[in-house]
Design a protein around this motif. Structure first.
Motif, short mmCIF file in Angstrom:
data_model
loop_
_atom_site.label_atom_id
_atom_site.label_comp_id
_atom_site.label_asym_id
_atom_site.label_seq_id
_atom_site.Cartn_x
_atom_site.Cartn_y
_atom_site.Cartn_z
N ARG A 70 -2.75 -0.79 0.42
CA ARG A 70 -1.80 -1.66 -0.29
C ARG A 70 -1.34 -1.01 -1.58
N ARG A 71 -2.27 -0.41 -2.30
CA ARG A 71 -1.93 0.25 -3.56
C ARG A 71 -0.98 1.42 -3.32
N ASP A 72 -1.24 2.22 -2.29
CA ASP A 72 -0.36 3.35 -1.98
C ASP A 72 1.04 2.87 -1.62
N LEU A 73 1.12 1.82 -0.84
CA LEU A 73 2.43 1.30 -0.42
C LEU A 73 3.20 0.76 -1.62
N GLU A 74 2.52 0.07 -2.51
CA GLU A 74 3.17 -0.42 -3.72
C GLU A 74 3.62 0.72 -4.62
N GLU A 75 2.84 1.81 -4.64
CA GLU A 75 3.21 2.99 -5.42
C GLU A 75 4.50 3.62 -4.88
N VAL A 76 4.61 3.69 -3.56
CA VAL A 76 5.83 4.23 -2.94
C VAL A 76 7.03 3.40 -3.38
N LEU A 77 6.92 2.09 -3.28
CA LEU A 77 8.03 1.21 -3.64
C LEU A 77 8.38 1.36 -5.11
N THR A 78 7.39 1.41 -5.97
CA THR A 78 7.62 1.55 -7.42
C THR A 78 8.35 2.85 -7.72
N GLU A 79 7.92 3.94 -7.11
CA GLU A 79 8.57 5.23 -7.35
C GLU A 79 10.01 5.24 -6.86
N VAL A 80 10.26 4.69 -5.69
CA VAL A 80 11.61 4.69 -5.14
C VAL A 80 12.54 3.81 -5.97
N GLU A 81 12.01 2.72 -6.51
CA GLU A 81 12.83 1.82 -7.31
C GLU A 81 13.02 2.29 -8.75
N ALA A 82 12.33 3.36 -9.14
CA ALA A 82 12.45 3.88 -10.50
C ALA A 82 13.83 4.51 -10.70
N VAL A 83 14.19 4.67 -11.95
CA VAL A 83 15.41 5.36 -12.31
C VAL A 83 15.34 6.76 -11.70
N PRO A 84 16.43 7.25 -11.09
CA PRO A 84 16.37 8.53 -10.38
C PRO A 84 15.72 9.68 -11.17
N GLN A 85 15.96 9.77 -12.46
CA GLN A 85 15.38 10.86 -13.25
C GLN A 85 13.86 10.72 -13.39
N GLU A 86 13.34 9.52 -13.18
CA GLU A 86 11.91 9.27 -13.34
C GLU A 86 11.13 9.36 -12.03
N ARG A 87 11.83 9.44 -10.91
CA ARG A 87 11.16 9.48 -9.61
C ARG A 87 10.38 10.77 -9.42
N ASP A 88 9.28 10.67 -8.69
CA ASP A 88 8.46 11.84 -8.41
C ASP A 88 8.29 11.94 -6.89
N ALA A 108 4.85 0.82 12.05
CA ALA A 108 5.67 0.17 11.02
C ALA A 108 5.92 1.09 9.84
N LEU A 109 5.00 2.02 9.58
CA LEU A 109 5.16 2.95 8.46
C LEU A 109 6.26 3.97 8.72
N GLY A 110 6.47 4.36 9.97
CA GLY A 110 7.46 5.40 10.31
C GLY A 110 8.84 5.12 9.74
N PRO A 111 9.45 3.96 10.04
CA PRO A 111 10.78 3.68 9.50
C PRO A 111 10.81 3.57 7.98
N ILE A 112 9.69 3.15 7.39
CA ILE A 112 9.62 3.10 5.92
C ILE A 112 9.69 4.51 5.36
N ALA A 113 8.93 5.42 5.94
CA ALA A 113 8.93 6.82 5.47
C ALA A 113 10.33 7.43 5.60
N GLU A 131 17.12 -2.86 -0.55
CA GLU A 131 16.66 -4.18 -0.11
C GLU A 131 15.96 -4.09 1.24
N GLU A 132 16.50 -3.25 2.11
CA GLU A 132 15.86 -3.06 3.42
C GLU A 132 14.46 -2.48 3.24
N LEU A 133 14.32 -1.52 2.33
CA LEU A 133 13.01 -0.94 2.06
C LEU A 133 12.04 -2.00 1.55
N ARG A 134 12.49 -2.81 0.62
CA ARG A 134 11.64 -3.87 0.07
C ARG A 134 11.18 -4.82 1.18
#
Length: 119
Positions: free
Chosen positions: A65-83, A107-112, A38-41
């Motif tokens: 924006r697209r890259d940032l959304e990709e990061v969030l999508t990957e992190v929220e994926a099922v652990p076996q599906e994450r890349d 602002a990107l530093g703490p997200i990373a 939730e903090e990441l979101r």
């Protein structure tokens, strides 16, 4: 009871499965006891707002924006599906794309860091 996301009083987030009493299960069930998801979101949404506010100063705002959304999508994926490699590449691209505005890179530093702890 089926619910896309449940957050307990203690910050525990459960999503993507079937919840019955204290049991969770089903394909895609995710349990984040730390509340870091939730903090990441929240941080990603805040950075998306900053990107929007500074879009005129960013030649590649749409791609950022697209890259940032990709990061969030990957992190929220099922652990076996994450890349993790895909996430790392997206974070590297973001760092380059946000470089013209120091506040965005800051602002990107703490997200990373948070992303690394969740992978």
């Amino acid at each position: 009871m089926t619910d896309p996301r449940i957050t307990t009083n203690y910050g525990t987030v459960i999503s993507g499965g079937t919840f019955t009493g204290s049991n969770i299960g089903g394909q895609g069930a995710v349990f984040d006891a730390s509340g870091r998801g939730e903090e990441l979101r929240r941080r990603v949404e805040a950075l998306l707002g900053l990107i929007e506010a500074h879009a005129g100063d960013l030649p590649e705002a749409r791609h950022a924006r697209r890259d940032l959304e990709e990061v969030l999508t990957e992190v929220e994926a099922v652990p076996q599906e994450r890349d993790p490699a895909r996430v790392g590449a997206a974070l590297d691209r973001l760092s380059t794309r946000l470089a013209p505005v120091t506040a965005l890179v800051t602002a990107l530093g703490p997200i990373a860091e948070l992303v690394q702890s969740l992978l």
